[in-house]
Scaffold this motif. Structure first.
Motif, PDB file in Angstrom:
ATOM      1  N   ASP A   7       1.032  -1.474  -0.169  1.00 11.86           N
ATOM      2  CA  ASP A   7      -0.015   0.027  -0.230  1.00 11.86           C
ATOM      3  C   ASP A   7       1.056   1.164  -0.104  1.00 11.86           C
ATOM      4  OD1 ASP A   7      -2.408  -1.894   1.683  1.00 11.86           O
ATOM      5  OD2 ASP A   7      -2.424  -1.400  -0.056  1.00 11.86           O
ATOM      6  N   TRP A  29      -3.766 -12.655  -0.177  1.00 13.21           N
ATOM      7  CA  TRP A  29      -4.971 -12.395  -1.189  1.00 13.21           C
ATOM      8  C   TRP A  29      -4.654 -11.310  -1.829  1.00 13.21           C
ATOM      9  CZ3 TRP A  29      -8.620 -16.524  -1.675  1.00 13.21           C
ATOM     10  CH2 TRP A  29      -8.315 -17.010  -0.560  1.00 13.21           C
ATOM     11  N   VAL A  83     -14.999  -5.088   2.149  1.00  9.44           N
ATOM     12  CA  VAL A  83     -14.222  -5.510   3.374  1.00  9.44           C
ATOM     13  C   VAL A  83     -12.734  -5.126   2.575  1.00  9.44           C
ATOM     14  CG1 VAL A  83     -13.280  -7.775   3.742  1.00  9.44           C
ATOM     15  CG2 VAL A  83     -15.446  -7.433   3.671  1.00  9.44           C
ATOM     16  N   LEU A  84     -12.861  -5.756   0.768  1.00  8.06           N
ATOM     17  CA  LEU A  84     -11.810  -5.391   0.313  1.00  8.06           C
ATOM     18  C   LEU A  84     -11.490  -3.346   0.386  1.00  8.06           C
ATOM     19  CD1 LEU A  84     -11.239  -6.936  -2.798  1.00  8.06           C
ATOM     20  CD2 LEU A  84     -10.268  -6.800  -0.764  1.00  8.06           C
ATOM     21  N   SER A  85     -12.667  -2.555  -0.128  1.00 10.12           N
ATOM     22  CA  SER A  85     -12.403  -1.392   0.621  1.00 10.12           C
ATOM     23  C   SER A  85     -12.024  -0.791   1.962  1.00 10.12           C
ATOM     24  CB  SER A  85     -13.694  -0.446  -0.021  1.00 10.12           C
ATOM     25  OG  SER A  85     -14.794  -0.836  -0.638  1.00 10.12           O
ATOM     26  N   TYR A 106      -9.730  -2.779   2.990  1.00  8.67           N
ATOM     27  CA  TYR A 106      -8.728  -3.459   3.042  1.00  8.67           C
ATOM     28  C   TYR A 106      -7.444  -2.001   2.295  1.00  8.67           C
ATOM     29  CZ  TYR A 106      -4.638  -6.020   1.384  1.00  8.67           C
ATOM     30  OH  TYR A 106      -3.617  -6.372   1.234  1.00  8.67           O
ATOM     31  N   HIS A 107      -7.878  -1.598   1.270  1.00 11.67           N
ATOM     32  CA  HIS A 107      -7.657  -0.835   0.519  1.00 11.67           C
ATOM     33  C   HIS A 107      -7.756   0.785   1.063  1.00 11.67           C
ATOM     34  CE1 HIS A 107      -6.782  -3.696  -2.610  1.00 11.67           C
ATOM     35  NE2 HIS A 107      -8.016  -4.006  -3.089  1.00 11.67           N
TER      36      HIS A 107
END
Lengths: 598, 598
Positions: free
Chosen positions: B16, B44, B232-234, B236-237
């Motif tokens: 990131d 992932w 969830v991915l949002s 995470y990002h």
């Protein structure tokens, strides 16, 4: 000034020359077109009759003459459109979707896939739209697609009394049904640019038994349909290789920053779904009463034509009054309105109410979705919603060929945009409260409320917006039925998804009893051996079989009749589709309906 | 220089912080990470093991040590991943899709929806991907979704020996199947961000009888699944409200000018479909021989683990050799490669072959779709296709938990891009021959060739690209079967869509005969009245019923057995699912298979 009026007329009469006409000098070269000669050709994607002259006569001050001309013109178109339906082919009335649903369900409806019906349907829908009625042309596409497909499968036309002696293999009943499914899917696909939605529509309505090969073929038909439409429209728009118009109605792109929704907006969408559901229920209830009234009092063709003309005249008058009493002026600069009318607005401005009424409903929907915040004021939207709601409700069920998808979307887009504007007032003009996004959600909610939001409609909306993230909100709207109501009113043996819940005690013995046929002793002695032509092992049920069990067999195998046998395998009767459809769950438990004798 | 090596290492270890690390000063602050502690957490969306150290050791010149470390590390991960599958729960091998297809078809497969299977499946797929095998993690998502759904429906876990005494209503077999359909749909939806594709997948594989309410519920599950993953991915990002990652693999946007296709490209796409079909047939034929070999010689668990480790070591070695022999250097400037390796390239450049091997297959696919023309040279693409094709073919069917979707897409994207580059050479660098577009078409063609392109896969591809206009080319690729082949090898009573065409002469009398049970005279006298518990009207067929008729009843009603009666309604036998599945259309007409005794 006369020059600016002339400029606007020039601008109005040309669909493809907008940019050029921004230059007043070249605009002057455009001749004054007669509405009667230009309208029918501009139909697909153009404005209703009369739009052209209003502004001109305003300048000259002939207000009442404008109204008279407009109302007369509209009524005349509707007169023709309604008369051909009422007198020539009544089965071409409405969208045709309930009829196609019944056909696919296994019910025989006379003339529903005849060539004559197609001709009346297509001419009728053109005249309804030109006549300025609150209708759409998308629903009839589905019926039209089905007729074409049925015609191809049979290789002959009853209307033309011609047999082309081709495709004789497909003349079987089941093959014809498969073709009609594919045609309906192709129609949906062309109307909304939604091939997957089209397939799901056909499966939901027609396929009792999921068959992979059939589905694959239907999908192929859908895809070819949207591709062909796209190709033809690309040529029409002058850019052969563009391929950017997959459907008759194209909702436009929803991928800007402000169109993205966030989780905290979902409860708001659900609230909008509830509003759409309530409005839809009111719409359906009003329409139910209206339909009952029509069945009782307006069943003669000439009365039906007169009612349609009356609706056209009232629609024109109400729109006229609204437009002239509106003071919602918006700057022409940066606006996407195709046919701006100045009326009493300052130079360089247009009347926003007139824009909502004078575009086709399709264009109005798209402009409610995409015009920048501030393009419509709340009073305009509120009045428009109210008036259009009642007009659309009155229009639906008239003896004209027309659909209800687009009016539903338009009503929803109008109150949805109003909702979005209110929201941005309340939250202090928050950037996320884009009125266009709420117009879209309102449209989905209203469509769900009026037409019953099924899986296929959700997918159609997703495909029409090209934005799969909207799927969740499009799902979160309630379900009410309009088409199903219309089917019930027509008393046809339509089988729903499940047998009524309290029907377990009914058995086949009760449902199928052989009708007593008088056979004299002499006749009994004349026997003929038909065993060679018989199916030695038809599907049978014992007489103790319950209604749900029999129902499941009919639904799963697409049967029309089923032999009932006793314990010794002797035939005791025959259950038909009508025997099953007679039983509905009413207020006092299981009810037996009386079905039309066809 | 040591400084640049250090910089690159820092860059590689942080997912990131890319922007920050472009500044070499802050980059120095990033500590050197141990691969063993960091990899499982980055899995992932991250790179295979070993990628980190290669560059470092190159700088120090320890080439053979690098290879040894990499191959050992990969084999170690695969050892664990394969061992848990082979020794603990063999049904967790592969993608699990054939098993779920069988389950939904009505075939009982032990342990397939157990919690233990889920745990092994998820751990196994993580280890396979970390071990650098040519596999994807999308297929196993479908199996995982099904297990979770089955567990919820039962409210108890056999693996945990716990009964939560909830949802007892759903413990019926049909309800459980419905839940498993929904779970599979939710898995597809999460894997590809394709809720509609998920529903179609479930319907194609599971639903014999189309039920609107069930479909609606499955669609709802799919939609919630993709939405949850997105949410969830949002997070995470780092952008909670973004909602722009609807699936595990996201193909990116295809709406630029060069990605639009025109009609004259369609024949080219069809030619690519043919290439994909031929390559797919070769892949399947090779894999068939390999599977036969494995069934014969590698059936002991320890041998299976050894083979998996061998594949991992060979994969690492081959990739290593290719990367070191490659001279395809590309400028770092403007590149989207996440883990660029310099190797023997000049400063400011990276090795393009290493980029193809060191990203996860998912990232490599996306980069083949979207990297600007010139990012890969033709030799790199050709060699990569060749090597990856055989590696993927050898890997599929190993006793590890892994899917074949992504390797198929990657093979296709590689040769598709190569095809696009050749095309632009031939046509003189025409603007329309964007290699990324051809990479996409190649991927679709190859997926179709290997996995069998069904309706659901076409829709999945359409949804993953968010571009409905690609629907037509995605349809125009041929169909070959891989999953179905695997099902046939396992000899289970799987019923296909239609009965074999030559089976009309077979009747129910032949299929179901009552097995003779020895009943002594004494026992015959002991009777018990079971009529209260009996179903008085089961579905029956007369003994003259043909196989296709019986087949249709089984398929449409989802039956497991059917009573055969004679003319006097006396039971003469029972037809089971296995009796029907025994008959296949082989080379010499109708063949009778011997099915496994389960």
């Amino acid at each position: 000034s006369p020059r600016s009026a002339f400029f606007r007329i020039g601008q109005m009469s040309n669909v493809d020359l907008d940019d050029e006409l921004l230059d007043p000098v070249s605009a002057r070269l455009v001749p004054y077109p007669s509405p009667l000669t230009t309208h029918p050709f501009f139909l697909w994607g153009c404005r209703p009759a009369g739009a052209l002259d209003i502004d001109k006569f305003t300048e000259r001050g002939g207000l009442s003459f404008s109204l008279l001309l407009w109302a007369t013109l509209n009524s005349a178109f509707v007169l023709v459109g309604s008369a051909i339906v009422a007198f020539v082919e009544p089965v071409a009335a409405g969208s045709g979707i309930p009829q196609i649903k019944c056909f696919l369900n296994g019910v025989k409806i006379p003339h529903v896939v005849r060539l004559k019906t197609l001709v009346i349907k297509v001419s009728g829908v053109i005249l309804s739209v030109v006549g300025g009625l609150a209708v759409g042309k998308e629903g009839p596409m589905i019926h039209s697609g089905s007729v074409i497909a049925a015609g191809i499968s049979q290789g002959r036309s009853t209307s033309l009394k011609r047999d082309f002696k081709i495709f004789e293999y497909f003349r079987r009943d089941t093959e014809k049904r498969d073709f009609v499914s594919a045609g309906a899917a192709a129609g949906v696909s062309a109307a909304f640019g939604a091939p997957v939605g089209g397939v799901l529509f056909s499966l939901e309505e027609g396929a009792s038994f999921w068959n992979q090969f059939l589905t694959w073929r239907i999908f192929f038909a859908s895809m070819i349909s949207t591709f062909t439409l796209n190709f033809v429209l690309s040529i029409y728009h002058g850019n052969i290789w563009d391929l950017s118009s997959p459907g008759l109605i194209n909702f436009g792109r929803f991928d800007t920053e402000t169109m993205v929704y966030t989780i905290h907006e979902i409860p708001i969408f659900i609230a909008m779904g509830v509003v759409g559901g309530i409005l839809g229920a009111v719409f359906n209830a009003l329409n139910y009463w209206l339909t009952m009234f029509r069945i009782r009092y307006i069943h003669r063709p000439c009365l039906q034509v007169i009612e349609a003309m009356l609706v056209a005249a009232v629609t024109a008058t109400v729109a006229f009054v609204l437009i002239y009493s509106s003071r919602d002026c918006q700057p022409l600069q940066g606006s996407s309105v195709s046919y701006p009318l100045q009326l009493f607005c300052a130079d360089g401005e247009y009347n926003s109410m007139a824009a909502a009424f004078f575009n086709t409903p399709e264009k109005s929907v798209v402009s409610l979705f995409h015009d920048p915040p501030g393009s419509y004021n709340p009073v305009t939207l509120g009045l428009f919603t109210l008036v259009y709601f009642f007009l659309a409700c009155w229009t639906y069920g008239l003896t004209v060929s027309a659909g209800v998808f687009i009016p539903s979307l338009l009503i929803g887009a109008a109150w949805g945009r109003l909702f979005g504007i209110s929201l941005s007032y309340v939250t202090g003009a928050a950037i996320w409260a884009d009125p266009g996004k709420y117009a879209l959600m309102g449209a989905a909610a209203q469509l769900g409320g009026i037409v019953r939001m099924t899986l296929s409609l959700t997918v159609i909306m997703m495909e029409a917006t090209s934005n799969p993230t909207y799927g969740l909100p499009f799902l979160l709207v309630p379900c009410f039925g309009l088409y199903d109501m219309h089917i019930q009113l027509q008393s046809v043996p339509f089988l729903h998804w499940e047998a009524p819940v309290t029907s377990h005690s009914l058995t086949a013995r009760y449902g199928g009893t052989v009708a007593s046929i008088h056979v004299s002793q002499d006749e009994r002695e004349c026997t003929m051996d038909l065993s060679e032509f018989m199916n030695p092992s038809p599907y049978t049920v014992p007489q103790e079989a319950s209604l749900p069990r029999v129902f499941k067999l009919f639904r799963a195998l697409g049967l029309r009749h089923l032999v009932v046998v006793d314990n010794c395998n002797q035939v005791v009767g025959l259950v038909t589709r009508k025997d099953l459809a007679r039983y509905r769950l009413g207020k006092g438990g299981l009810e037996e309906l009386s079905l039309a004798q066809t």
